[in-house]
Design a protein around this motif. Structure first.
Motif, PDB file in Angstrom:
ATOM      1  N   LEU A 231      21.035  40.644  -1.629  1.00 37.55           N
ATOM      2  CA  LEU A 231      20.253  41.140  -2.758  1.00 37.55           C
ATOM      3  C   LEU A 231      20.981  42.290  -3.457  1.00 37.55           C
ATOM      4  CD1 LEU A 231      16.699  41.063  -1.168  1.00 37.55           C
ATOM      5  CD2 LEU A 231      17.402  39.766  -3.188  1.00 37.55           C
ATOM      6  N   ALA A 232      21.551  43.180  -2.671  1.00 39.08           N
ATOM      7  CA  ALA A 232      22.289  44.301  -3.259  1.00 39.08           C
ATOM      8  C   ALA A 232      23.500  43.810  -4.046  1.00 39.08           C
ATOM      9  CB  ALA A 232      22.724  45.266  -2.153  1.00 39.08           C
ATOM     10  N   ILE A 233      24.195  42.796  -3.505  1.00 36.26           N
ATOM     11  CA  ILE A 233      25.429  42.334  -4.136  1.00 36.26           C
ATOM     12  C   ILE A 233      25.149  41.565  -5.418  1.00 36.26           C
ATOM     13  CG2 ILE A 233      27.381  40.756  -3.857  1.00 36.26           C
ATOM     14  CD1 ILE A 233      27.331  41.619  -0.832  1.00 36.26           C
ATOM     15  N   VAL A 234      24.228  40.583  -5.380  1.00 33.21           N
ATOM     16  CA  VAL A 234      24.015  39.787  -6.597  1.00 33.21           C
ATOM     17  C   VAL A 234      23.467  40.657  -7.721  1.00 33.21           C
ATOM     18  CG1 VAL A 234      23.754  37.596  -5.389  1.00 33.21           C
ATOM     19  CG2 VAL A 234      21.718  38.966  -5.859  1.00 33.21           C
ATOM     20  N   THR A 235      22.556  41.562  -7.416  1.00 34.93           N
ATOM     21  CA  THR A 235      22.040  42.435  -8.475  1.00 34.93           C
ATOM     22  C   THR A 235      23.100  43.433  -8.916  1.00 34.93           C
ATOM     23  OG1 THR A 235      21.035  43.899  -6.800  1.00 34.93           O
ATOM     24  CG2 THR A 235      19.644  42.167  -7.749  1.00 34.93           C
ATOM     25  N   GLY A 236      23.935  43.873  -7.978  1.00 34.05           N
ATOM     26  CA  GLY A 236      25.012  44.796  -8.339  1.00 34.05           C
ATOM     27  C   GLY A 236      26.057  44.157  -9.220  1.00 34.05           C
ATOM     28  N   LEU A 237      26.425  42.913  -8.910  1.00 33.15           N
ATOM     29  CA  LEU A 237      27.403  42.206  -9.735  1.00 33.15           C
ATOM     30  C   LEU A 237      26.875  41.995 -11.146  1.00 33.15           C
ATOM     31  CD1 LEU A 237      28.639  39.554  -7.157  1.00 33.15           C
ATOM     32  CD2 LEU A 237      30.058  41.330  -8.205  1.00 33.15           C
ATOM     33  N   TRP A 238      25.630  41.565 -11.264  1.00 30.26           N
ATOM     34  CA  TRP A 238      25.074  41.284 -12.585  1.00 30.26           C
ATOM     35  C   TRP A 238      24.911  42.542 -13.420  1.00 30.26           C
ATOM     36  CZ3 TRP A 238      20.726  37.872 -10.150  1.00 30.26           C
ATOM     37  CH2 TRP A 238      21.262  36.613  -9.829  1.00 30.26           C
ATOM     38  N   SER A 239      24.639  43.679 -12.789  1.00 32.25           N
ATOM     39  CA  SER A 239      24.355  44.908 -13.543  1.00 32.25           C
ATOM     40  C   SER A 239      25.593  45.748 -13.827  1.00 32.25           C
ATOM     41  CB  SER A 239      23.338  45.764 -12.780  1.00 32.25           C
ATOM     42  OG  SER A 239      23.848  46.172 -11.520  1.00 32.25           O
ATOM     43  N   THR A 240      26.738  45.370 -13.270  1.00 35.96           N
ATOM     44  CA  THR A 240      27.968  46.117 -13.546  1.00 35.96           C
ATOM     45  C   THR A 240      28.393  45.905 -15.000  1.00 35.96           C
ATOM     46  OG1 THR A 240      28.707  45.929 -11.246  1.00 35.96           O
ATOM     47  CG2 THR A 240      30.397  46.358 -12.911  1.00 35.96           C
ATOM     48  N   PRO A 241      28.616  46.963 -15.751  1.00 35.01           N
ATOM     49  CA  PRO A 241      29.005  46.790 -17.162  1.00 35.01           C
ATOM     50  C   PRO A 241      30.301  45.989 -17.301  1.00 35.01           C
ATOM     51  CG  PRO A 241      28.334  49.050 -16.736  1.00 35.01           C
ATOM     52  CD  PRO A 241      28.427  48.383 -15.402  1.00 35.01           C
ATOM     53  N   VAL A 242      30.380  45.199 -18.350  1.00 31.83           N
ATOM     54  CA  VAL A 242      31.592  44.431 -18.640  1.00 31.83           C
ATOM     55  C   VAL A 242      32.761  45.397 -18.820  1.00 31.83           C
ATOM     56  CG1 VAL A 242      32.710  42.896 -20.302  1.00 31.83           C
ATOM     57  CG2 VAL A 242      30.309  42.524 -19.674  1.00 31.83           C
ATOM     58  N   GLY A 243      33.869  45.068 -18.168  1.00 33.43           N
ATOM     59  CA  GLY A 243      35.039  45.928 -18.215  1.00 33.43           C
ATOM     60  C   GLY A 243      35.158  46.841 -17.020  1.00 33.43           C
TER      61      GLY A 243
ATOM     62  N   LEU B  40      31.999  39.040 -12.975  1.00 39.00           N
ATOM     63  CA  LEU B  40      31.780  38.053 -14.028  1.00 39.00           C
ATOM     64  C   LEU B  40      31.514  36.688 -13.398  1.00 39.00           C
ATOM     65  CD1 LEU B  40      34.738  39.094 -16.391  1.00 39.00           C
ATOM     66  CD2 LEU B  40      32.306  39.621 -16.704  1.00 39.00           C
ATOM     67  N   PRO B  41      30.801  35.827 -14.109  1.00 40.29           N
ATOM     68  CA  PRO B  41      30.217  35.974 -15.443  1.00 40.29           C
ATOM     69  C   PRO B  41      28.889  36.722 -15.388  1.00 40.29           C
ATOM     70  CG  PRO B  41      29.652  33.823 -14.591  1.00 40.29           C
ATOM     71  CD  PRO B  41      30.527  34.475 -13.546  1.00 40.29           C
ATOM     72  N   LYS B  42      28.429  37.129 -16.560  1.00 41.16           N
ATOM     73  CA  LYS B  42      27.130  37.780 -16.659  1.00 41.16           C
ATOM     74  C   LYS B  42      26.060  36.756 -17.043  1.00 41.16           C
ATOM     75  CE  LYS B  42      28.855  41.874 -16.016  1.00 41.16           C
ATOM     76  NZ  LYS B  42      28.826  42.417 -14.626  1.00 41.16           N
ATOM     77  N   PRO B  43      24.873  36.878 -16.473  1.00 38.81           N
ATOM     78  CA  PRO B  43      23.765  36.039 -16.948  1.00 38.81           C
ATOM     79  C   PRO B  43      23.345  36.462 -18.348  1.00 38.81           C
ATOM     80  CG  PRO B  43      22.985  37.639 -15.342  1.00 38.81           C
ATOM     81  CD  PRO B  43      24.475  37.768 -15.372  1.00 38.81           C
ATOM     82  N   VAL B  44      22.642  35.588 -19.037  1.00 38.08           N
ATOM     83  CA  VAL B  44      22.093  35.919 -20.345  1.00 38.08           C
ATOM     84  C   VAL B  44      21.031  37.002 -20.207  1.00 38.08           C
ATOM     85  CG1 VAL B  44      20.776  35.021 -22.305  1.00 38.08           C
ATOM     86  CG2 VAL B  44      22.604  33.645 -21.285  1.00 38.08           C
ATOM     87  N   GLN B  45      20.177  36.843 -19.203  1.00 38.73           N
ATOM     88  CA  GLN B  45      19.099  37.804 -18.983  1.00 38.73           C
ATOM     89  C   GLN B  45      19.635  39.067 -18.303  1.00 38.73           C
ATOM     90  OE1 GLN B  45      15.238  35.664 -17.655  1.00 38.73           O
ATOM     91  NE2 GLN B  45      16.913  34.403 -16.867  1.00 38.73           N
ATOM     92  N   SER B  46      19.114  40.191 -18.714  1.00 37.97           N
ATOM     93  CA  SER B  46      19.502  41.444 -18.081  1.00 37.97           C
ATOM     94  C   SER B  46      18.268  42.346 -17.962  1.00 37.97           C
ATOM     95  CB  SER B  46      20.600  42.138 -18.891  1.00 37.97           C
ATOM     96  OG  SER B  46      21.002  43.331 -18.249  1.00 37.97           O
ATOM     97  N   PRO B  47      17.674  42.408 -16.789  1.00 38.28           N
ATOM     98  CA  PRO B  47      18.128  41.771 -15.549  1.00 38.28           C
ATOM     99  C   PRO B  47      17.598  40.345 -15.409  1.00 38.28           C
ATOM    100  CG  PRO B  47      16.235  43.144 -15.102  1.00 38.28           C
ATOM    101  CD  PRO B  47      16.545  43.339 -16.562  1.00 38.28           C
ATOM    102  N   LEU B  48      18.347  39.518 -14.701  1.00 40.76           N
ATOM    103  CA  LEU B  48      17.867  38.186 -14.348  1.00 40.76           C
ATOM    104  C   LEU B  48      16.800  38.349 -13.268  1.00 40.76           C
ATOM    105  CD1 LEU B  48      19.939  34.998 -13.883  1.00 40.76           C
ATOM    106  CD2 LEU B  48      18.298  35.616 -12.114  1.00 40.76           C
ATOM    107  N   PRO B  49      15.636  37.694 -13.411  1.00 41.06           N
ATOM    108  CA  PRO B  49      14.558  37.901 -12.448  1.00 41.06           C
ATOM    109  C   PRO B  49      14.929  37.415 -11.044  1.00 41.06           C
ATOM    110  CG  PRO B  49      13.712  36.949 -14.469  1.00 41.06           C
ATOM    111  CD  PRO B  49      15.205  36.865 -14.560  1.00 41.06           C
ATOM    112  N   VAL B  50      14.702  38.284 -10.067  1.00 40.49           N
ATOM    113  CA  VAL B  50      14.914  37.971  -8.654  1.00 40.49           C
ATOM    114  C   VAL B  50      13.551  37.963  -7.972  1.00 40.49           C
ATOM    115  CG1 VAL B  50      15.889  38.802  -6.478  1.00 40.49           C
ATOM    116  CG2 VAL B  50      17.243  38.899  -8.585  1.00 40.49           C
ATOM    117  N   ILE B  51      13.320  36.935  -7.166  1.00 40.10           N
ATOM    118  CA  ILE B  51      12.062  36.777  -6.439  1.00 40.10           C
ATOM    119  C   ILE B  51      12.318  36.993  -4.956  1.00 40.10           C
ATOM    120  CG2 ILE B  51      10.151  35.209  -5.897  1.00 40.10           C
ATOM    121  CD1 ILE B  51      11.032  33.640  -8.486  1.00 40.10           C
TER     122      ILE B  51
END
Length: 326
Positions: free
Chosen positions: A131-143, A161-172
């Motif tokens: 959970l920490a990794i997937v949310t961390g990867l998605w929330s890291t700014p591009v670059g 990368l890549p980034k999802p379209v949604q920010s944040p992408l919903p996690v259940i």
């Protein structure tokens, strides 16, 4: 009350079967199509065999246009978290921002043995790190890059990368555990789900999650509170009984543990669930060949819920609204 369709393809379904259900889900106005993430049937022959959850959702992303798509839930034993983050982000891109990730510890040892997947005895720490990794990867700014030094996973200077379209992408985050699960939901989740809970315990468990949110300074109402329960219904007792028999269940047992019976009974049960704090329902549909079942729910049950229940959680998703079928 938001209604989502939830399927169990490992019990026997092809991609075409899933496509038919997903397109009916969209046509009839339901909020989302979700599927389990399993590789082995829990009964019967399971023919034609399993479908991979994120492969099939990628296909459905291109063959639907509105409904949310996700898993309830993917197991941390199946995929490395970096790969999972890429897969889910890609499905989100392919769908135009409609993917959601349910993630859990996994529980079905036999499917791991059948397909050579390691099944460690202790998996909760894996879930926390994933959970920490997937949310961390998605929330890291591009670059920028992302690194993680955990007990089970280490990432070094990932481009994230890549980034999802949604920010944040919903996690259940789901589960009925009294302590660790509520804490993980409070830290990482957009939604907390109880899958097939004892009905009498629903409100108590939601209370634990709300307390966990307060303990970390999070507004409890920022979470969506949901439940997954089997549904079987019909316009008469006989039709309900036939649907119960088709999925190998007894009518009395379905009434006790699920959302089942005649339309009036189902409407009453959903109203009671709302009183327990449920904002979103995943309707477990086990007979994927019975598309008339979805038609009946959409035409004879959903409109009454709109009249009886308050506005959906402020997540930007509208109620299901379905006109009676001709």
């Amino acid at each position: 009350m938001q209604l989502r369709i939830f399927t169990e393809p490992q019990m026997g379904a092809s991609y075409d079967d899933l496509l038919a259900v997903a397109q009916a889900t969209e046509r009839l106005g339901f909020d989302a199509f979700f599927r389990s993430d399993h590789y082995l049937t829990m009964g019967g022959d399971g023919l034609p065999g399993p479908t991979d959850a994120w492969t099939s959702l990628a296909g459905l992303a291109r063959e639907t246009s509105r409904i949310k798509l996700g898993t309830l839930v993917s197991s941390v034993t199946y995929r490395y978290p970096g790969i999972l983050a890429i897969q889910v982000a890609q499905v989100d891109q392919m769908s135009g921002g409609r993917a959601e990730l349910g993630l859990g510890t996994g529980w079905f040892k036999a499917e791991h043995e059948a397909y050579g997947i390691p099944f460690p005895e202790k998996r909760f720490d894996l879930l926390e790190e994933q959970l920490a990794i997937v949310t961390g990867l998605w929330s890291t700014p591009v670059g920028e890059t992302y690194s993680f030094d955990g007990t089970h996973y280490q990432l070094t200077d990932s481009p994230a990368l890549p980034k999802p379209v949604q920010s944040p992408l919903p996690v259940i985050v789901g589960g009925n555990g009294p302590s660790r699960t509520p804490k993980l939901a409070a830290r990482f989740a957009a939604e907390y789900n109880q899958a097939f809970p004892e009905l009498a315990n629903i409100a108590r468990q939601f209370g634990r999650v709300r307390a966990a949110c307060e303990a970390v300074g999070r507004e409890p109402d920022s979470l969506v509170y949901s439940a997954a329960l089997v549904i079987a219904t019909g316009s008469t007792e006989a039709k309900f009984g036939r649907r119960a028999a088709a999925i190998g269940r007894e009518p009395a047992e379905l009434r006790e543990h699920g959302i089942s019976g005649t339309a009036a009974e189902v409407i009453d049960r959903i109203g009671w669930l709302r009183e327990q704090g449920v904002e979103r329902l995943y309707l477990q549909v086990l007979d994927l060949t019975d598309l008339e079942h979805l038609d009946f729910i959409a035409s004879e049950i959903a409109p009454h819920l709109d009249a009886a229940l308050p506005a959906a959680h402020a997540s930007g998703t509208a109620h299901i609204v379905a006109a009676p079928l001709q």
